[in-house]
Scaffold this active site. Structure first.
Site, PDB file in Angstrom:
ATOM      1  N   THR A  27       0.872  -1.183   0.000  1.00 50.15           N
ATOM      2  CA  THR A  27       0.000   0.000   0.000  1.00 50.15           C
ATOM      3  C   THR A  27       0.905   1.227   0.000  1.00 50.15           C
ATOM      4  O   THR A  27       2.110   1.115   0.202  1.00 50.15           O
ATOM      5  CB  THR A  27      -0.908   0.031   1.247  1.00 50.15           C
ATOM      6  OG1 THR A  27      -0.079   0.181   2.414  1.00 50.15           O
ATOM      7  CG2 THR A  27      -1.743  -1.221   1.382  1.00 50.15           C
ATOM      8  N   VAL A  82       7.469  -2.339   7.097  1.00 47.89           N
ATOM      9  CA  VAL A  82       7.388  -0.873   7.186  1.00 47.89           C
ATOM     10  C   VAL A  82       8.013  -0.287   5.926  1.00 47.89           C
ATOM     11  O   VAL A  82       9.139  -0.627   5.563  1.00 47.89           O
ATOM     12  CB  VAL A  82       8.123  -0.351   8.437  1.00 47.89           C
ATOM     13  CG1 VAL A  82       8.030   1.173   8.487  1.00 47.89           C
ATOM     14  CG2 VAL A  82       7.579  -0.981   9.709  1.00 47.89           C
ATOM     15  N   LYS A  83       7.245   0.583   5.257  1.00 49.23           N
ATOM     16  CA  LYS A  83       7.722   1.149   3.990  1.00 49.23           C
ATOM     17  C   LYS A  83       8.271   2.549   4.261  1.00 49.23           C
ATOM     18  O   LYS A  83       7.557   3.416   4.779  1.00 49.23           O
ATOM     19  CB  LYS A  83       6.529   1.214   3.033  1.00 49.23           C
ATOM     20  CG  LYS A  83       6.860   1.108   1.571  1.00 49.23           C
ATOM     21  CD  LYS A  83       5.542   0.956   0.807  1.00 49.23           C
ATOM     22  CE  LYS A  83       5.730   0.970  -0.658  1.00 49.23           C
ATOM     23  NZ  LYS A  83       4.440   1.042  -1.354  1.00 49.23           N
ATOM     24  N   VAL A  84       9.549   2.739   3.919  1.00 48.27           N
ATOM     25  CA  VAL A  84      10.206   4.030   4.187  1.00 48.27           C
ATOM     26  C   VAL A  84      10.765   4.580   2.875  1.00 48.27           C
ATOM     27  O   VAL A  84      11.126   3.819   1.977  1.00 48.27           O
ATOM     28  CB  VAL A  84      11.343   3.886   5.235  1.00 48.27           C
ATOM     29  CG1 VAL A  84      10.841   3.241   6.519  1.00 48.27           C
ATOM     30  CG2 VAL A  84      12.530   3.100   4.678  1.00 48.27           C
TER      31      VAL A  84
END
Ligand code: E4P
Length: 217
Positions: A27, A82-84
């Site tokens: 997402t 976790v998207k960074v």
């Protein structure tokens, strides 16, 4: 090659997941906006449906805030990645969140050098954006190829997650090159089944069996 579905729409995820086509979900803030859902609520719900990695993107830009948001997102479920963003602050946060034991997906990658940095920061996934490079007449698939060569040269274990996939050819070329994962909108994944000769052949078979008057059931 693993298939991640690039959406926050629960019905689309459920439909493909029931067919065994979903190894994970990605997402981003734009997809959350499109879904009209609350980021925490919809992320929890996706994680309850899909057992593979579910990428949830931070919205902070400073490393300490990215880390705080990442810890909150990562605590929602055991399968959160976790998207960074691929910035120095994002890479710093990646290193810390990995030490905490979270999966991290480093996103918005547009060069092989950026991908090299993400691997050195111990990213679980690197997300090179093919379609957005193609949009400005650069070579999205060439980037996937370069990253594959570089990661293999040095044995980096970061998985190449080919993103911003717009066409069935992006999927095919990613598979040929050896991307570990593709993430694509549900429509692109569904359209992989299409071939005009399949439709034509089926029509002929059905017409011929009808002429015999036979039925199996
Ligand atoms: C991947 O993680 C991104 O969410 C996505 O693939 C971006 O695709 P787009 O360039 O079509 O928005």
């Amino acid at each position: 090659m693993k298939f991640f579905v690039d959406t926050a729409e629960i019905s689309e995820i459920t439909e493909l997941n029931e067919l065994g086509m979903v190894d994970g979900v990605t997402t981003n803030p734009s997809l959350i906006k499109k879904s009209g859902r609350d980021i925490i609520g919809v992320t929890r719900e996706i994680c309850s449906i899909v057992s593979g990695p579910v990428s949830a993107e931070v919205t902070a830009t400073k490393s300490d805030e990215i880390i705080a948001e990442g810890r909150k997102l990562g605590s929602l479920a055991s399968n959160i990645a976790v998207k960074v963003p691929l910035t120095w602050d994002g890479l710093k946060a990646c290193k810390t969140l990995r030490s905490d034991g979270f999966m991290v997906n480093v996103t918005l990658c547009f060069s092989a050098n950026q991908a090299l940095l993400a691997a050195k920061a111990d990213a679980s996934f690197i997300s090179p954006f093919i379609g957005r490079l193609d949009d400005i007449n650069l070579d999205g698939m060439g980037l996937i190829n370069d990253i594959r060569i570089i990661y293999d040269n040095f044995g980096f274990e970061t998985e190449i997650l080919a993103a911003s996939i717009r066409t069935v050819n992006h999927v095919l070329d990613s598979a040929r090159i050896g991307a570990d994962v593709i993430t694509a909108p549900p429509g692109v994944i569904k359209s992989l089944v299409n071939h005009p000769l399949t439709d034509k052949g089926l029509a002929v078979f059905l017409a011929d069996i009808e002429k015999t008057g036979q039925k199996i059931l």
